[in-house]
Design a protein around this motif. Structure first.
Motif, PDB file in Angstrom:
ATOM      1  N   VAL A 269      -2.269   5.371   5.246  1.00 61.46           N
ATOM      2  CA  VAL A 269      -2.562   5.087   6.656  1.00 61.46           C
ATOM      3  C   VAL A 269      -2.759   3.587   6.861  1.00 61.46           C
ATOM      4  CG1 VAL A 269      -4.302   5.380   8.469  1.00 61.46           C
ATOM      5  CG2 VAL A 269      -3.513   7.358   7.167  1.00 61.46           C
ATOM      6  N   LEU A 270      -3.480   2.971   5.932  1.00 58.58           N
ATOM      7  CA  LEU A 270      -3.717   1.525   6.014  1.00 58.58           C
ATOM      8  C   LEU A 270      -2.381   0.773   5.992  1.00 58.58           C
ATOM      9  CD1 LEU A 270      -5.980  -0.595   6.019  1.00 58.58           C
ATOM     10  CD2 LEU A 270      -5.927  -0.571   3.525  1.00 58.58           C
ATOM     11  N   GLY A 271      -1.507   1.157   5.071  1.00 55.48           N
ATOM     12  CA  GLY A 271      -0.202   0.507   4.968  1.00 55.48           C
ATOM     13  C   GLY A 271       0.606   0.644   6.238  1.00 55.48           C
ATOM     14  N   PHE A 272       0.669   1.870   6.762  1.00 58.90           N
ATOM     15  CA  PHE A 272       1.457   2.084   7.982  1.00 58.90           C
ATOM     16  C   PHE A 272       0.828   1.380   9.183  1.00 58.90           C
ATOM     17  CE2 PHE A 272       3.418   5.628   5.582  1.00 58.90           C
ATOM     18  CZ  PHE A 272       4.742   5.305   5.816  1.00 58.90           C
ATOM     19  N   ALA A 273      -0.514   1.317   9.208  1.00 64.18           N
ATOM     20  CA  ALA A 273      -1.182   0.626  10.309  1.00 64.18           C
ATOM     21  C   ALA A 273      -0.837  -0.867  10.286  1.00 64.18           C
ATOM     22  CB  ALA A 273      -2.693   0.826  10.208  1.00 64.18           C
TER      23      ALA A 273
ATOM     24  N   PHE B 207       0.835  -1.203   0.000  1.00 65.82           N
ATOM     25  CA  PHE B 207       0.000   0.000   0.000  1.00 65.82           C
ATOM     26  C   PHE B 207       0.870   1.253   0.000  1.00 65.82           C
ATOM     27  CE2 PHE B 207      -3.449  -2.724   2.019  1.00 65.82           C
ATOM     28  CZ  PHE B 207      -4.166  -2.805   0.844  1.00 65.82           C
ATOM     29  N   ILE B 208       1.915   1.239   0.820  1.00 60.29           N
ATOM     30  CA  ILE B 208       2.788   2.423   0.903  1.00 60.29           C
ATOM     31  C   ILE B 208       3.516   2.626  -0.426  1.00 60.29           C
ATOM     32  CG2 ILE B 208       4.762   3.413   2.109  1.00 60.29           C
ATOM     33  CD1 ILE B 208       3.778   1.629   4.548  1.00 60.29           C
ATOM     34  N   LEU B 209       4.022   1.523  -1.004  1.00 59.94           N
ATOM     35  CA  LEU B 209       4.734   1.609  -2.280  1.00 59.94           C
ATOM     36  C   LEU B 209       3.810   2.136  -3.375  1.00 59.94           C
ATOM     37  CD1 LEU B 209       7.466   0.864  -3.640  1.00 59.94           C
ATOM     38  CD2 LEU B 209       6.440  -1.318  -4.250  1.00 59.94           C
ATOM     39  N   LEU B 210       2.570   1.653  -3.395  1.00 56.81           N
ATOM     40  CA  LEU B 210       1.629   2.066  -4.436  1.00 56.81           C
ATOM     41  C   LEU B 210       1.232   3.531  -4.298  1.00 56.81           C
ATOM     42  CD1 LEU B 210      -0.435  -1.190  -4.632  1.00 56.81           C
ATOM     43  CD2 LEU B 210       0.542  -0.027  -6.612  1.00 56.81           C
ATOM     44  N   VAL B 211       1.176   4.023  -3.060  1.00 52.14           N
ATOM     45  CA  VAL B 211       0.895   5.452  -2.874  1.00 52.14           C
ATOM     46  C   VAL B 211       2.005   6.263  -3.538  1.00 52.14           C
ATOM     47  CG1 VAL B 211       0.783   7.299  -1.154  1.00 52.14           C
ATOM     48  CG2 VAL B 211      -0.515   5.199  -0.801  1.00 52.14           C
ATOM     49  N   GLY B 212       3.252   5.842  -3.318  1.00 53.18           N
ATOM     50  CA  GLY B 212       4.378   6.520  -3.960  1.00 53.18           C
ATOM     51  C   GLY B 212       4.299   6.424  -5.477  1.00 53.18           C
TER      52      GLY B 212
ATOM     53  N   PRO C 162      -8.058   9.064  -1.218  1.00 49.88           N
ATOM     54  CA  PRO C 162      -7.698   7.641  -1.326  1.00 49.88           C
ATOM     55  C   PRO C 162      -6.222   7.381  -1.070  1.00 49.88           C
ATOM     56  CG  PRO C 162      -8.576   8.467  -3.413  1.00 49.88           C
ATOM     57  CD  PRO C 162      -8.737   9.555  -2.426  1.00 49.88           C
ATOM     58  N   LEU C 163      -5.355   8.286  -1.521  1.00 50.97           N
ATOM     59  CA  LEU C 163      -3.918   8.094  -1.288  1.00 50.97           C
ATOM     60  C   LEU C 163      -3.604   8.128   0.198  1.00 50.97           C
ATOM     61  CD1 LEU C 163      -2.395  10.292  -4.137  1.00 50.97           C
ATOM     62  CD2 LEU C 163      -2.172   7.816  -3.898  1.00 50.97           C
ATOM     63  N   ALA C 164      -4.205   9.092   0.889  1.00 47.85           N
ATOM     64  CA  ALA C 164      -3.959   9.211   2.329  1.00 47.85           C
ATOM     65  C   ALA C 164      -4.473   7.976   3.055  1.00 47.85           C
ATOM     66  CB  ALA C 164      -4.634  10.470   2.868  1.00 47.85           C
TER      67      ALA C 164
END
Lengths: 232, 56
Positions: B23-27, A81-86, B17-19
């Motif tokens: 947040v989901l990823g970091f959680a 998810f973090i990678l895809l946001v980037g 959606p990006l935020a």
């Protein structure tokens, strides 16, 4: 946009996480279990007699290793998810995201989340001496944020100011230093500790590069499917 | 990275959606890698060590 992020992240994370888990179970787990024989005192390094370097560490443990598979898949889904946001932000700013350049994104993710913190807080074999876990976690997060921002500036910065800031962000956590233990008390032979660290890095790098590749692939595929009707 | 001409800026409709995804990823990372609750720590133990999270 959100469903594209969610679907790509779930697929890429689950696939890369499963491969990460299998690689971990084959390459890292035996080293970890060997170290635990020393951590628990079952084997004693520099005791009265020499200890064989070849120990039976047991086979597949359904409960323990099954949980490892679940948690590896979860962890890599979080990374995805973090990678895809980037990736999504970079795409909006004009970069092209593909499965192939996803490999580089994955490598950058590995450096950000695994190698940068591990450069000073080396992957810990069980039993090593370490500072307070809370303090190390704060340093870990700060280093991950700094390394991620630094790599972003390296890749997308357009002038020396940005690249200089990137160097500072990448170096600062290690110049400042991580929380260290007051004394070393690890009972595990250094050979096992060193093998553990390099195996952890190697498996992490492979899994992250696959994660980047999969994320790029699914992001493109979902973009073609969803973006055809409604521009992301 | 190749620079194209269609450099659309971050719109409000994409920030949310990006935020949320971030947040989901970091959680998820926080839960699998950092929360020290005993059961969670034990279940995630091997992965935490292998993935380089501070453990114990």
């Amino acid at each position: 946009m959100f469903s594209r992020l969610l679907i790509s992240g779930l697929f890429a994370g689950a696939a890369a996480g499963l491969i990460a888990a299998l690689l971990q179970l084959y390459f890292v787990q035996p080293v970890l279990l060997h170290a635990e024989l020393y951590e628990t005192g079952e084997l004693v390094h520099f005791g009265t007699a020499a200890v064989s370097a070849h120990q039976d560490v047991g086979g597949f443990d359904l409960m323990r290793d099954g949980l490892s598979v679940v948690f590896a898949m979860l962890t890599y889904t979080g990374y995805a998810f973090i990678l895809l946001v980037g990736m999504a932000i970079a795409e909006m700013r004009g970069a092209k995201i593909t499965a192939r350049n996803g490999l580089i994104w994955g490598l950058a993710g590995f450096v950000t989340f695994h190698f940068a913190p591990g450069f000073t807080l080396a992957p810990e074999v069980p039993g090593v001496a370490a500072a307070d876990v809370g303090a190390r976690q704060i340093w870990w997060w700060a280093t991950v944020v700094a390394a991620g921002a630094g790599l972003w500036l390296l890749a997308f910065g357009r002038n020396w100011l940005a690249w200089g800031a990137a160097a500072v962000l990448l170096l600062a956590p290690h110049v400042i230093g991580a929380p260290e233990p007051d004394a070393f008390s690890g009972p595990v032979p250094t050979e096992i500790g060193a093998l553990f660290a390099s195996r952890a890095f190697g498996v992490g790098m492979a899994a992250w590069m696959l994660l980047g590749c999969f994320a790029g692939f699914f992001w493109q595929r979902e973009g073609g499917r969803i973006g055809a009707v409604q521009p992301a | 990275m190749t620079t194209q001409t269609n450099t659309a800026s971050l719109s409000l409709s994409s920030i949310l959606p990006l935020a949320f995804a971030a947040v989901l990823g970091f959680a998820i990372i926080t839960i699998t890698g950092h929360v020290q609750a005993q059961g969670l720590h034990d279940a995630a133990h091997d992965v935490r060590h292998a993935t380089g999270f501070p453990c114990h």
